[in-house]
Design a protein around this motif. Structure first.
Motif, PDB file in Angstrom:
ATOM      1  N   LEU A 162      40.062  46.114  46.456  1.00 22.67           N
ATOM      2  CA  LEU A 162      38.554  46.178  46.131  1.00 22.67           C
ATOM      3  C   LEU A 162      38.020  46.517  45.328  1.00 22.67           C
ATOM      4  O   LEU A 162      37.157  46.531  44.329  1.00 22.67           O
ATOM      5  CB  LEU A 162      38.311  46.597  47.464  1.00 22.67           C
ATOM      6  N   GLN A 163      38.816  47.917  44.599  1.00 19.72           N
ATOM      7  CA  GLN A 163      38.077  48.212  43.528  1.00 19.72           C
ATOM      8  C   GLN A 163      38.675  47.521  41.977  1.00 19.72           C
ATOM      9  O   GLN A 163      37.490  47.704  40.443  1.00 19.72           O
ATOM     10  CB  GLN A 163      38.874  50.158  43.182  1.00 19.72           C
ATOM     11  N   ASN A 164      39.821  46.934  42.199  1.00 23.51           N
ATOM     12  CA  ASN A 164      39.419  45.929  41.269  1.00 23.51           C
ATOM     13  C   ASN A 164      38.576  44.922  41.381  1.00 23.51           C
ATOM     14  O   ASN A 164      38.016  44.344  39.466  1.00 23.51           O
ATOM     15  CB  ASN A 164      41.394  45.432  41.308  1.00 23.51           C
ATOM     16  N   LEU A 165      38.614  44.398  41.986  1.00 25.04           N
ATOM     17  CA  LEU A 165      37.286  43.563  42.263  1.00 25.04           C
ATOM     18  C   LEU A 165      35.930  43.687  41.743  1.00 25.04           C
ATOM     19  O   LEU A 165      35.329  43.053  41.017  1.00 25.04           O
ATOM     20  CB  LEU A 165      37.166  43.174  44.192  1.00 25.04           C
ATOM     21  N   GLU A 166      35.819  44.883  41.910  1.00 27.35           N
ATOM     22  CA  GLU A 166      34.242  45.554  41.540  1.00 27.35           C
ATOM     23  C   GLU A 166      34.267  45.817  39.983  1.00 27.35           C
ATOM     24  O   GLU A 166      32.861  45.649  38.945  1.00 27.35           O
ATOM     25  CB  GLU A 166      33.759  47.199  42.535  1.00 27.35           C
ATOM     26  N   ALA A 167      35.905  46.651  39.425  1.00 29.63           N
ATOM     27  CA  ALA A 167      36.001  46.384  38.177  1.00 29.63           C
ATOM     28  C   ALA A 167      35.599  45.154  37.391  1.00 29.63           C
ATOM     29  O   ALA A 167      34.526  44.816  36.324  1.00 29.63           O
ATOM     30  CB  ALA A 167      37.471  46.987  37.108  1.00 29.63           C
ATOM     31  N   ASP A 181      33.510  34.565  45.987  1.00 30.07           N
ATOM     32  CA  ASP A 181      34.881  33.851  46.498  1.00 30.07           C
ATOM     33  C   ASP A 181      36.163  34.521  47.283  1.00 30.07           C
ATOM     34  O   ASP A 181      35.885  34.786  48.390  1.00 30.07           O
ATOM     35  CB  ASP A 181      35.637  32.217  46.217  1.00 30.07           C
ATOM     36  N   VAL A 182      36.082  35.305  46.105  1.00 29.89           N
ATOM     37  CA  VAL A 182      37.372  35.914  46.150  1.00 29.89           C
ATOM     38  C   VAL A 182      37.122  37.347  47.169  1.00 29.89           C
ATOM     39  O   VAL A 182      37.842  37.903  48.024  1.00 29.89           O
ATOM     40  CB  VAL A 182      37.540  36.916  44.794  1.00 29.89           C
ATOM     41  N   ALA A 299      40.511  41.897  35.419  1.00 29.42           N
ATOM     42  CA  ALA A 299      39.700  43.256  35.304  1.00 29.42           C
ATOM     43  C   ALA A 299      39.738  44.295  34.032  1.00 29.42           C
ATOM     44  O   ALA A 299      38.621  44.998  33.797  1.00 29.42           O
ATOM     45  CB  ALA A 299      39.729  44.562  37.029  1.00 29.42           C
ATOM     46  N   HIS A 300      40.984  44.573  33.860  1.00 26.44           N
ATOM     47  CA  HIS A 300      40.984  45.512  32.791  1.00 26.44           C
ATOM     48  C   HIS A 300      42.156  44.944  31.820  1.00 26.44           C
ATOM     49  O   HIS A 300      42.248  46.101  31.066  1.00 26.44           O
ATOM     50  CB  HIS A 300      41.909  46.837  33.994  1.00 26.44           C
TER      51      HIS A 300
END
Length: 329
Positions: A162-167, A181-182, A299-300
């Motif tokens: 979820l941290q990667n999703l937020e990023a 959707d993810v 994300a990164h």
């Protein structure tokens, strides 16, 4: 590594300085080898590595992990010494017999290949029996999750998804509907991991990190990405390698293996280590690990085109397809 002794004298000033710092003889021969993130010298008894420091404190982490392997059945090279030179961090390990699986595989016949994978299964079973310290993670990954640059995008860490999703949602070029959707997809599958036991996982296991001699695995090498995660996280890189072996060259100037030569590997591994695959909803768990990697890249990664490629793979995964479609076990 070649089976024959190295023939290049140990005359490189950096190598000599490391050998002196490690209190090892400066005589003998060493074979220089290229690497993705380090310079390597292979001697008759020792392997010397000099890091570019792309992965801060990687050798310290690896040494701590190797200490967990003492008095176990996990084949691995012993840690001899480590330190820091003006050119960067260095590490010296013992040289174990054989060559990498990547080097051995093309000329091995089918029975030998099957023997190698059976031996690999035994090594992994022993590794996954080792309880890992809670939250064991490489320092570079801890730093990356804290907001620093990401030098790599594996191994999967379920709790950081979820941290990667937020990023990813912070990028101007993200697809809001896709990431919505993810988010739903992730929340629906997180319960699959609620009761998992955390064990020691190598985290980067493919042909270049497995040593082989006479059809047997003599050692797992490069524990710089080892983590505490569910055992089947190990399958993420292994199966990704089987499906996309050309993406795993041993060095930037060489080629990865032909995927068609690895077709039977998942089946052989399953037959030799069935409990690694014996998980409810295994395909969904493997899909989750795949999503983690692609989401971390999206994300990164500093290059927009690679982030977009990861986004396409995420969309494909949500539609029910990824590299696992090409594998059978």
């Amino acid at each position: 590594m070649p089976n024959h002794p190295p023939t290049t004298p140990a005359n490189d000033p950096t190598l000599l300085a490391i050998l002196k710092a490690a209190a090892l003889p400066t005589t003998g021969s060493f074979l220089p080898k290229a690497g993705w993130v380090s310079r390597v010298w292979v001697g008759e008894n020792h392997v010397v590595r000099l890091s570019t420091d792309r992965f801060p404190d990687a050798y310290h982490h690896e040494a701590a992990v190797v200490a967990l392997l003492a008095d176990t059945d996990v084949p691995h090279p012993r840690q001899i010494a480590q330190g820091t030179a003006p050119q960067g961090p260095w590490s010296v390990t013992e040289r174990i017999p054989g060559r990498t699986l990547h080097e051995t595989w093309p000329t091995a016949d089918t029975p030998t290949r099957q023997s190698i994978i059976k031996s690999l299964a035994a090594a992994l079973r022993a590794l996954h029996r080792i309880p890992a310290p809670p939250n064991l993670r490489p320092p570079w990954l801890i730093n990356a999750l804290a907001g620093h640059p990401w030098p790599a995008f594996h191994p999967p860490v379920v709790s950081a998804t979820l941290q990667n999703l937020e990023a990813a949602q912070q990028h101007e070029d993200h697809d809001p509907q896709l990431l919505k959707d993810v988010a739903i997809w992730i929340q629906d599958r997180l319960p699959l991991f609620a009761t998992d036991e955390q064990v020691l996982v190598h985290g980067d296991l493919h042909g270049s990190n497995i040593m082989v001699d006479q059809g047997q695995v003599t050692g797992l090498i490069d524990f710089a990405e080892a983590v505490a995660q569910p055992a089947d996280v190990e399958l993420d890189t292994l199966l990704r390698w089987c499906a996309n072996a050309r993406d795993y060259p041993p060095t930037p100037d060489r080629q990865g293996l032909d995927e068609s030569t690895l077709t039977e590997v998942p089946t052989w591994l399953h037959n030799a280590y069935p409990e690694l695959f014996d998980r409810d909803n295994l395909r969904e768990r493997l899909n989750f690990y795949d999503l983690y990697v692609e989401l971390a890249i999206h994300a990164h990664h500093p290059q927009p085109d690679i982030r977009q490629t990861a986004q396409h793979r995420i969309a494909n995964l949500l539609s029910g397809h990824n590299h696992l479609d090409r594998l059978h076990w």
